[in-house]
Design an enzyme around this catalytic site. Structure first.
Site, short mmCIF file in Angstrom:
data_model
loop_
_atom_site.label_atom_id
_atom_site.label_comp_id
_atom_site.label_asym_id
_atom_site.label_seq_id
_atom_site.Cartn_x
_atom_site.Cartn_y
_atom_site.Cartn_z
N HIS A 312 22.68 16.82 44.55
CA HIS A 312 22.65 16.04 45.80
C HIS A 312 23.94 15.26 45.91
O HIS A 312 24.48 14.81 44.88
CB HIS A 312 21.45 15.07 45.78
CG HIS A 312 21.12 14.51 47.12
ND1 HIS A 312 21.77 13.41 47.64
CD2 HIS A 312 20.22 14.90 48.06
CE1 HIS A 312 21.27 13.16 48.83
NE2 HIS A 312 20.34 14.04 49.12
N ASP A 370 13.96 19.19 48.10
CA ASP A 370 13.74 20.55 48.61
C ASP A 370 13.22 21.50 47.55
O ASP A 370 12.75 22.59 47.87
CB ASP A 370 15.04 21.09 49.20
CG ASP A 370 15.44 20.32 50.42
OD1 ASP A 370 14.55 20.02 51.23
OD2 ASP A 370 16.63 20.00 50.57
#
Ligand code: ACO
Length: 435
Positions: A312, A370
């Site tokens: 991320h 996700d």
């Protein structure tokens, strides 16, 4: 909005010609200090250069805080895991919009207002029917949200706080109806109208999965999971789609059009589309014995393959939303009878191995939200084309809260970045006959 940043010092910038500029520095409540460069161009004639805004705070905000190194996400100061466990999406929506958790009366009032705005204008259905039969639900949502501005003229004056509030409630209330209709249209099923006795998540699931030929009872575990998923996606400070909404709104554009701009930005695979990519990857891996092959590909600098759902830009620790998502995934798969699903086995083993692999440890690559959300949504019955639509539905409240905050910020200006021009210098027009 009350301005709360405090002057904390100054920074000195020495230019190549030896001139010095003193720039004020400010502190927020937590997080890194900022250098105020607002007068830099006026005083020095130079711009700053920061494509992708990796070092630039575009606004002051009091809504959401992320500490990527610690793996912390706070909505108005409250940790995301506590909200996901103890709160509901509508309570969190009130919190994001108003800054404080509601008392009992405030929550009842807010819930009633949202619930009684869920219907769409009757002529709106004709609008859905204008889309191509095989339209992507995200394309329909993008168009339909923008079209709200043509249906609700009485809530588009952004200078009137009452109209702003009505527009906000309408957006949050109508988004599930629009999202469910986009889904129903894409699979050729009749639209299902909202029911006021159901909760926000129950109502949405019913509008998506009920059909007129039989009764539909909402599964409580799935409804709670849906509500948690909405909470986890409700806001994430100045991400690409939120910044898009703020930029669109900074010109004074009407609220529904601004949210449509946010939906458009969210659609991209680098933003809202990553859960679909993670699910596709897990499906492609297929079985636990193939994990080493894919891990080797992910670590190979000459192979463009990346472990989807890992890493991320901001979180250099476990994404706090991923932990809640993992638990939710197990709860959902238990009630849908898929707890032995090979995809879940692959996900858990992949996570276990990657978290102990020096490559992922050194680069601080952890599962993001996700990684488990695709498996969960698929188990709930949603096709992959709906994943980003669900994200847009949940993020609408964050977009609205940020848009509202921006409009009440006394230092708000139209957003207008500058550039480094590297095109042709001035030259004279050449007549067509001489080219
Ligand atoms: N698999 C393997 N290696 C990775 C991965 C990954 N998923 N993510 C990053 N790396 C490596 C990079 O190759 C790079 O290695 P290098 O230093 O040897 O060049 C290093 O880790 C740093 O990666 P960057 O790309 O510089 O980090 P950045 O912050 O730009 O990228 C991103 C973040 C885009 C999320 C990246 O981790 C990625 O592509 N992940 C997979 C896609 C994904 O899951 N996206 C969802 C994000 S969450 C969300 O949008 C809600």
């Amino acid at each position: 909005m009350e301005i709360k940043i405090k002057k904390s010092g100054s920074a000195k910038l020495t230019m190549h010609d030896g001139k010095d500029f003193e720039l004020p520095m400010y502190s927020g409540a937590v997080g890194p200090d900022v250098i105020d460069i607002r007068t830099l161009y006026r005083d020095s004639g130079a711009f700053t250069f920061d494509p992708g805004f990796t070092s630039t705070a575009s606004c002051e905000s009091q809504i959401t805080y992320i500490d990527g190194n610690a793996g912390t996400l706070l909505y108005r100061g409250y940790p995301i895991d506590q909200l996901a466990e103890k709160s509901t999406f509508l309570e969190v929506s009130y919190l994001l919009l108003n800054g404080e958790l509601p008392n009992k009366d405030q929550l009842e009032d807010f819930t009633h207002s949202v619930t009684y705005h869920t219907m769409l204008h009757a002529q709106f259905d004709a609008f859905f029917n204008g889309f191509r039969r095989d339209a992507h639900p995200m394309a329909i949502v993008c168009g339909a949200v923008g079209a709200l501005s043509a249906f609700y003229h009485d809530s588009t004056d952004i200078n009137d706080p009452h109209q702003r509030k009505v527009a906000s409630l309408r957006m949050i209330a109508k988004m599930p109806t629009i999202a469910a209709r986009a889904y129903k249209f894409s699979i050729g099923q009749p639209f299902v109208d909202p029911r006021n006795e159901l909760s926000y998540a129950e109502n949405f699931l019913r509008m998506c999965f009920a059909v007129p030929c039989e009764d539909y009872e909402v599964n409580k575990v799935l409804a709670r999971a849906m509500d948690k998923i909405f909470i986890l996606h409700a806001d994430h400070e100045q991400n690409a789609s939120t910044s898009t909404v703020r930029l669109a709104g900074s010109s004074g554009a009407n609220p529904f059009a601004c949210i449509a701009a946010g939906v458009a930005c969210l659609w991209g695979p680098a933003h809202g589309g990553a859960n679909e990519a993670a699910l596709n990857m897990l499906t492609e891996i297929g079985s636990v014995d193939r994990i080493p092959e894919y891990l080797a590909k992910a670590k190979d600098r000459n192979d463009p393959f990346r472990l989807m759902g890992f890493g991320h830009r901001v979180y250099k620790n476990y994404d706090p939303r991923a932990k809640v998502m993992q638990e939710t995934c197990h709860e959902v798969l238990a009630v849908t009878g898929q707890k032995d699903d090979p995809i879940l086995q692959v996900a858990m083993e992949l996570e276990r191995i990657a978290l102990s692999d020096p490559y992922f440890i050194e680069k601080k690559l952890y599962p993001n939200i996700d990684f488990y959300s695709g498996i969960t949504l698929k188990a709930m019955g949603f096709p992959t084309t709906m994943f980003t639509v669900l994200f847009a539905l949940a993020r609408t409240v964050g977009w609205i809260a940020q848009w509202s905050e921006m409009l009440s910020d006394p230092s708000q200006k139209i957003g207008r970045p500058r550039q480094v021009y590297t095109g042709a210098p001035e030259r004279d027009y050449v007549d067509l006959s001489q080219r």
